[in-house]
Design a protein around this motif. Sequence first.
Motif, PDB file in Angstrom:
ATOM      1  N   MET A   1       1.034  -1.665   0.237  1.00 51.84           N
ATOM      2  CA  MET A   1       0.033  -0.056   0.107  1.00 51.84           C
ATOM      3  C   MET A   1       1.180   1.623   0.048  1.00 51.84           C
ATOM      4  O   MET A   1       1.178   0.904   1.359  1.00 51.84           O
ATOM      5  N   SER A   2       0.291   2.230  -0.569  1.00 52.76           N
ATOM      6  CA  SER A   2       1.286   3.894  -0.579  1.00 52.76           C
ATOM      7  C   SER A   2       0.416   4.368  -0.474  1.00 52.76           C
ATOM      8  O   SER A   2      -0.810   4.258  -1.006  1.00 52.76           O
ATOM      9  N   LEU A   3       0.862   5.638  -0.447  1.00 52.62           N
ATOM     10  CA  LEU A   3      -0.474   6.959  -0.167  1.00 52.62           C
ATOM     11  C   LEU A   3       0.488   7.826  -0.481  1.00 52.62           C
ATOM     12  O   LEU A   3       2.353   7.886  -0.575  1.00 52.62           O
ATOM     13  N   GLU A   4      -0.306   8.838  -1.111  1.00 52.20           N
ATOM     14  CA  GLU A   4       0.734   9.837  -2.299  1.00 52.20           C
ATOM     15  C   GLU A   4      -0.245  11.072  -2.083  1.00 52.20           C
ATOM     16  O   GLU A   4      -1.444  10.781  -1.509  1.00 52.20           O
ATOM     17  N   LEU A   5       0.958  12.190  -1.609  1.00 50.90           N
ATOM     18  CA  LEU A   5       0.002  13.857  -1.499  1.00 50.90           C
ATOM     19  C   LEU A   5      -0.889  14.639  -2.713  1.00 50.90           C
ATOM     20  O   LEU A   5       1.178  14.341  -3.947  1.00 50.90           O
ATOM     21  N   TYR A   6      -1.899  14.600  -2.864  1.00 52.77           N
ATOM     22  CA  TYR A   6      -2.103  15.885  -4.303  1.00 52.77           C
ATOM     23  C   TYR A   6      -2.720  16.674  -3.041  1.00 52.77           C
ATOM     24  O   TYR A   6      -3.568  16.979  -2.619  1.00 52.77           O
ATOM     25  N   PRO A   7      -2.295  18.311  -4.084  1.00 52.07           N
ATOM     26  CA  PRO A   7      -0.860  18.252  -4.357  1.00 52.07           C
ATOM     27  C   PRO A   7       0.173  18.149  -4.115  1.00 52.07           C
ATOM     28  O   PRO A   7       0.182  18.019  -2.565  1.00 52.07           O
ATOM     29  N   PRO A   8       1.187  17.731  -4.930  1.00 50.74           N
ATOM     30  CA  PRO A   8       2.405  16.742  -4.281  1.00 50.74           C
ATOM     31  C   PRO A   8       3.034  18.348  -3.858  1.00 50.74           C
ATOM     32  O   PRO A   8       2.805  19.295  -3.848  1.00 50.74           O
ATOM     33  N   PRO A   9       3.646  18.399  -2.598  1.00 52.48           N
ATOM     34  CA  PRO A   9       4.782  19.145  -1.799  1.00 52.48           C
ATOM     35  C   PRO A   9       5.971  19.910  -2.479  1.00 52.48           C
ATOM     36  O   PRO A   9       6.516  19.428  -3.362  1.00 52.48           O
ATOM     37  N   SER A  10       6.171  21.376  -1.996  1.00 53.97           N
ATOM     38  CA  SER A  10       7.013  21.560  -3.222  1.00 53.97           C
ATOM     39  C   SER A  10       8.489  21.381  -2.556  1.00 53.97           C
ATOM     40  O   SER A  10       9.493  21.372  -3.153  1.00 53.97           O
TER      41      SER A  10
END
Length: 323
Positions: A1-10
């Motif tokens: 399981m993977s976790l991604e943030l949207y929008p991606p942090p700078s």
Amino acid sequence: MSLELYPPPSEILSPDIITTQRSLERQKTAEKERLFLVYAKQWWREFLEIRQENQSKLVKIFAQDENGVNRPVCSYVRVLRAGRLLESPRQAARLVSLLGLEKAPVVGGGGGGKQEQWCSLLAFLCRNKGDCEDHATLLCSLLLGFGLDAYVCVGTKPKGLAHTWVMTRGTDSTITFWESLTAHRYLHQAIDPDAPPLAPQPRPSYPYRTVGCVFNHKTFLANCQPSDAVELCAFDFHNQSRWKVMSEEAVGSVCSPGSATSLPPLPPLCGPSLEPSAASNRLELEMRYLVVEHRKVRVQKNNSVPGQSPYLVRARTWSEPVP
């Protein structure tokens, strides 16, 4: 399981920054809890100075949870909205009463004593069983979600047994007791101790003897009336000579959502995965099929008996009740 943030942090935060932030939040939470403890001690001393009898009243400000952490009792109650899962407050009371009753045993036996342990809403629902305190806090949370002015009452039953139940106040000052273990409701009518001896007095039907304090998610009140007997108590919370209230600001500093990271999350309520009407129809069809197959087997078995007409056997078989 993977976790991604949207929008991606700078930029990606370093582990040191995250560790420092978590440490600051823990220190902030610990400071809030320390200040509330100082306030609670001062409030308790003032309560004991009001009347000598207050020392024997059952007033509970803190309770130990399933993790062994002492938390204010107000933190065990949250506004829990069931949406369309529950149609009415009475249905909510019925749901809570169906959960199992289990008293936490004392480690080592303790001579049959009772361990003082309350469960958070999430732990109680996961275990599907708990003590009367767990039932009362869950029922109070659900009634608050329906918009009722609900409180958890801490007191005793006959023979001095400690007990908790739920109380609601109506817009017309009507007091209703809710027994979370049985879903029964009782109307409270106070007895006037100054009435003439022959004056008619209401007869209480509830199984409660005394009440020491009441609370919900943002209010805590201790009973400072001359008598803590339920039938003599007046639940006029605005009268400071009868009820000593704790500062809502102090209670909210440690019990409101987001005030402390140590508070457990609010349990999500989900609808049942089983559709009642579809399951009922499917069960009815299965029962019909089993009955027909059972009768076919009996007809075939009786047809094999010599000396009997198959028509008489078939008529007698279909007229007999299914065993």
